[in-house]
Design a protein around this motif. Structure first.
Motif, PDB file in Angstrom:
ATOM      1  N   LYS A  26      35.291  38.882 -48.274  1.00  0.00           N
ATOM      2  CA  LYS A  26      35.717  37.623 -47.830  1.00  0.00           C
ATOM      3  C   LYS A  26      34.572  36.552 -47.230  1.00  0.00           C
ATOM      4  CE  LYS A  26      40.385  39.151 -46.951  1.00  0.00           C
ATOM      5  NZ  LYS A  26      41.656  39.271 -46.051  1.00  0.00           N
ATOM      6  N   LEU A  27      33.770  37.071 -46.260  1.00  0.00           N
ATOM      7  CA  LEU A  27      32.427  36.327 -45.724  1.00  0.00           C
ATOM      8  C   LEU A  27      31.478  36.362 -47.043  1.00  0.00           C
ATOM      9  CD1 LEU A  27      32.259  37.053 -41.898  1.00  0.00           C
ATOM     10  CD2 LEU A  27      33.692  35.517 -43.407  1.00  0.00           C
ATOM     11  N   GLY A  28      31.308  37.389 -47.868  1.00  0.00           N
ATOM     12  CA  GLY A  28      30.373  37.161 -48.740  1.00  0.00           C
ATOM     13  C   GLY A  28      29.027  37.774 -48.554  1.00  0.00           C
ATOM     14  N   PHE A  29      28.753  38.690 -47.588  1.00  0.00           N
ATOM     15  CA  PHE A  29      27.549  39.409 -47.150  1.00  0.00           C
ATOM     16  C   PHE A  29      27.031  40.253 -48.353  1.00  0.00           C
ATOM     17  CE2 PHE A  29      28.525  38.182 -42.519  1.00  0.00           C
ATOM     18  CZ  PHE A  29      28.322  36.932 -42.716  1.00  0.00           C
ATOM     19  N   THR A  30      25.940  40.544 -48.476  1.00  0.00           N
ATOM     20  CA  THR A  30      25.366  41.204 -49.398  1.00  0.00           C
ATOM     21  C   THR A  30      25.341  42.664 -48.918  1.00  0.00           C
ATOM     22  OG1 THR A  30      24.573  39.729 -50.829  1.00  0.00           O
ATOM     23  CG2 THR A  30      23.540  41.670 -51.305  1.00  0.00           C
ATOM     24  N   VAL A  31      25.646  43.685 -49.558  1.00  0.00           N
ATOM     25  CA  VAL A  31      25.259  45.106 -48.940  1.00  0.00           C
ATOM     26  C   VAL A  31      23.875  45.557 -49.399  1.00  0.00           C
ATOM     27  CG1 VAL A  31      25.890  47.851 -49.290  1.00  0.00           C
ATOM     28  CG2 VAL A  31      27.830  45.869 -49.298  1.00  0.00           C
ATOM     29  N   LEU A  32      23.088  45.864 -48.416  1.00  0.00           N
ATOM     30  CA  LEU A  32      21.650  46.403 -48.592  1.00  0.00           C
ATOM     31  C   LEU A  32      21.569  48.064 -48.511  1.00  0.00           C
ATOM     32  CD1 LEU A  32      20.246  44.342 -45.447  1.00  0.00           C
ATOM     33  CD2 LEU A  32      20.118  43.851 -48.063  1.00  0.00           C
ATOM     34  N   ASN A  33      22.608  48.520 -47.696  1.00  0.00           N
ATOM     35  CA  ASN A  33      22.675  50.004 -47.901  1.00  0.00           C
ATOM     36  C   ASN A  33      23.957  50.514 -47.064  1.00  0.00           C
ATOM     37  OD1 ASN A  33      22.145  50.231 -44.748  1.00  0.00           O
ATOM     38  ND2 ASN A  33      20.090  49.490 -45.495  1.00  0.00           N
ATOM     39  N   GLU A  34      24.412  51.598 -47.639  1.00  0.00           N
ATOM     40  CA  GLU A  34      25.655  52.278 -46.712  1.00  0.00           C
ATOM     41  C   GLU A  34      25.467  53.715 -46.675  1.00  0.00           C
ATOM     42  OE1 GLU A  34      30.312  51.806 -47.387  1.00  0.00           O
ATOM     43  OE2 GLU A  34      29.268  52.245 -49.181  1.00  0.00           O
ATOM     44  N   THR A  35      25.520  54.226 -45.596  1.00  0.00           N
ATOM     45  CA  THR A  35      25.168  55.627 -45.038  1.00  0.00           C
ATOM     46  C   THR A  35      26.466  56.219 -44.397  1.00  0.00           C
ATOM     47  OG1 THR A  35      22.839  55.096 -44.893  1.00  0.00           O
ATOM     48  CG2 THR A  35      23.590  57.278 -43.832  1.00  0.00           C
ATOM     49  N   PHE A  36      26.751  57.478 -44.817  1.00  0.00           N
ATOM     50  CA  PHE A  36      27.908  58.018 -43.976  1.00  0.00           C
ATOM     51  C   PHE A  36      27.306  59.251 -43.316  1.00  0.00           C
ATOM     52  CE2 PHE A  36      30.901  61.497 -43.523  1.00  0.00           C
ATOM     53  CZ  PHE A  36      31.884  60.837 -42.794  1.00  0.00           C
ATOM     54  N   ARG A  37      27.083  59.324 -41.919  1.00  0.00           N
ATOM     55  CA  ARG A  37      26.748  60.206 -41.214  1.00  0.00           C
ATOM     56  C   ARG A  37      27.667  61.375 -40.717  1.00  0.00           C
ATOM     57  NH1 ARG A  37      23.927  56.159 -37.417  1.00  0.00           N
ATOM     58  NH2 ARG A  37      26.183  55.580 -37.159  1.00  0.00           N
ATOM     59  N   ALA A  38      27.844  62.236 -41.580  1.00  0.00           N
ATOM     60  CA  ALA A  38      28.837  63.351 -41.536  1.00  0.00           C
ATOM     61  C   ALA A  38      28.729  64.052 -39.806  1.00  0.00           C
ATOM     62  CB  ALA A  38      28.378  64.619 -42.477  1.00  0.00           C
ATOM     63  N   GLU A  39      27.720  64.167 -39.310  1.00  0.00           N
ATOM     64  CA  GLU A  39      27.428  64.818 -37.990  1.00  0.00           C
ATOM     65  C   GLU A  39      28.362  63.927 -36.808  1.00  0.00           C
ATOM     66  OE1 GLU A  39      23.908  62.283 -38.349  1.00  0.00           O
ATOM     67  OE2 GLU A  39      25.020  63.715 -39.686  1.00  0.00           O
ATOM     68  N   ARG A  40      28.484  62.725 -37.063  1.00  0.00           N
ATOM     69  CA  ARG A  40      29.154  61.759 -36.252  1.00  0.00           C
ATOM     70  C   ARG A  40      30.388  61.272 -36.885  1.00  0.00           C
ATOM     71  NH1 ARG A  40      24.452  57.513 -34.320  1.00  0.00           N
ATOM     72  NH2 ARG A  40      24.519  57.934 -32.271  1.00  0.00           N
ATOM     73  N   ALA A  41      30.838  61.547 -38.170  1.00  0.00           N
ATOM     74  CA  ALA A  41      31.974  61.058 -38.763  1.00  0.00           C
ATOM     75  C   ALA A  41      31.831  59.671 -38.756  1.00  0.00           C
ATOM     76  CB  ALA A  41      33.068  61.452 -38.154  1.00  0.00           C
ATOM     77  N   SER A  42      30.828  58.978 -39.240  1.00  0.00           N
ATOM     78  CA  SER A  42      30.318  57.500 -38.941  1.00  0.00           C
ATOM     79  C   SER A  42      29.594  57.027 -39.873  1.00  0.00           C
ATOM     80  CB  SER A  42      29.405  57.544 -37.550  1.00  0.00           C
ATOM     81  OG  SER A  42      29.136  56.028 -37.609  1.00  0.00           O
ATOM     82  N   TYR A  43      30.130  55.718 -40.267  1.00  0.00           N
ATOM     83  CA  TYR A  43      29.601  54.912 -41.454  1.00  0.00           C
ATOM     84  C   TYR A  43      28.293  54.006 -40.500  1.00  0.00           C
ATOM     85  CZ  TYR A  43      32.381  56.369 -45.347  1.00  0.00           C
ATOM     86  OH  TYR A  43      32.984  57.041 -46.353  1.00  0.00           O
ATOM     87  N   LYS A  44      27.395  53.514 -41.339  1.00  0.00           N
ATOM     88  CA  LYS A  44      26.462  52.664 -41.118  1.00  0.00           C
ATOM     89  C   LYS A  44      26.285  51.723 -42.301  1.00  0.00           C
ATOM     90  CE  LYS A  44      21.861  51.182 -39.587  1.00  0.00           C
ATOM     91  NZ  LYS A  44      20.616  51.722 -39.551  1.00  0.00           N
ATOM     92  N   LEU A  45      26.852  50.486 -42.411  1.00  0.00           N
ATOM     93  CA  LEU A  45      26.676  49.614 -43.526  1.00  0.00           C
ATOM     94  C   LEU A  45      25.668  48.490 -43.192  1.00  0.00           C
ATOM     95  CD1 LEU A  45      27.869  48.704 -46.278  1.00  0.00           C
ATOM     96  CD2 LEU A  45      29.507  47.456 -44.954  1.00  0.00           C
ATOM     97  N   GLY A  46      24.598  48.358 -43.667  1.00  0.00           N
ATOM     98  CA  GLY A  46      23.579  47.357 -43.856  1.00  0.00           C
ATOM     99  C   GLY A  46      23.894  46.009 -44.671  1.00  0.00           C
ATOM    100  N   LEU A  47      24.213  44.764 -43.947  1.00  0.00           N
ATOM    101  CA  LEU A  47      24.335  43.634 -44.503  1.00  0.00           C
ATOM    102  C   LEU A  47      23.364  42.562 -44.555  1.00  0.00           C
ATOM    103  CD1 LEU A  47      28.122  43.619 -43.501  1.00  0.00           C
ATOM    104  CD2 LEU A  47      27.488  44.206 -45.700  1.00  0.00           C
ATOM    105  N   SER A  48      23.196  41.798 -45.656  1.00  0.00           N
ATOM    106  CA  SER A  48      22.319  40.742 -45.635  1.00  0.00           C
ATOM    107  C   SER A  48      22.952  39.313 -45.369  1.00  0.00           C
ATOM    108  CB  SER A  48      21.565  40.663 -46.946  1.00  0.00           C
ATOM    109  OG  SER A  48      20.532  39.632 -46.932  1.00  0.00           O
ATOM    110  N   VAL A  49      22.434  38.701 -44.399  1.00  0.00           N
ATOM    111  CA  VAL A  49      23.195  37.327 -44.216  1.00  0.00           C
ATOM    112  C   VAL A  49      22.043  36.403 -44.705  1.00  0.00           C
ATOM    113  CG1 VAL A  49      24.136  35.871 -42.497  1.00  0.00           C
ATOM    114  CG2 VAL A  49      24.268  38.418 -42.223  1.00  0.00           C
ATOM    115  N   GLY A  50      22.207  35.637 -45.484  1.00  0.00           N
ATOM    116  CA  GLY A  50      21.532  34.587 -46.184  1.00  0.00           C
ATOM    117  C   GLY A  50      20.026  34.972 -46.329  1.00  0.00           C
ATOM    118  N   ASN A  51      19.730  36.288 -46.935  1.00  0.00           N
ATOM    119  CA  ASN A  51      18.471  36.778 -47.213  1.00  0.00           C
ATOM    120  C   ASN A  51      17.678  36.768 -46.189  1.00  0.00           C
ATOM    121  OD1 ASN A  51      19.435  37.353 -49.905  1.00  0.00           O
ATOM    122  ND2 ASN A  51      19.074  35.265 -50.469  1.00  0.00           N
TER     123      ASN A  51
END
Length: 128
Positions: A26-51
């Motif tokens: 919807k906002l159009g940010f670019t995915v830089l990286n996506e990591t699932f951390r199993a030990e925390r049952a947690s995602y971390k998604l890096g997004l680029s805003v305007g490069n």
């Protein structure tokens, strides 16, 4: 110490897939990286805003709700610069995002408005 710029803004969401869709599709940010951390049952998604800037979108199990209204101490909102606010508002509305009425900043004379992310985090668009 010489601080150069803001490196990233971290946002913790309650529904990772819903928030990922909002920020990427919807906002159009670019995915830089996506990591699932199993030990925390947690995602971390890096997004680029305007490069230039980055948002780190996190998911954690059972995160407490954000205090917003009345305004709590701390981060108030996140603001994004746009070239044409009317065009940006039309695009947000076309994606079923509720947008407040456009206002004028009494100090700068610039147009701005607010909308919310899936967790009610207030987001602002501010015309260049």
């Amino acid at each position: 110490m010489n601080i150069n710029r803001i490196h990233h803004v971290a946002i913790i969401c309650s529904d990772y897939e819903k928030s990922k869709d909002f920020y990427v599709n919807k906002l159009g940010f670019t995915v830089l990286n996506e990591t699932f951390r199993a030990e925390r049952a947690s995602y971390k998604l890096g997004l680029s805003v305007g490069n230039t800037y980055q948002i780190e979108l996190f998911s954690f199990v059972d995160s407490p709700k954000r205090l917003s209204y009345p305004e709590a101490a701390g981060l108030r909102h996140l603001a994004f610069e746009v070239d044409d606010i009317e065009e940006a508002v039309e695009e947000l509305i076309s994606k079923d995002i509720v947008v407040e009425d456009i206002r004028i900043d009494e100090i700068t004379g610039k147009k701005f408005t607010f909308f919310k992310d899936p967790d009610d985090l207030p987001l602002e668009i501010y015309e260049r």
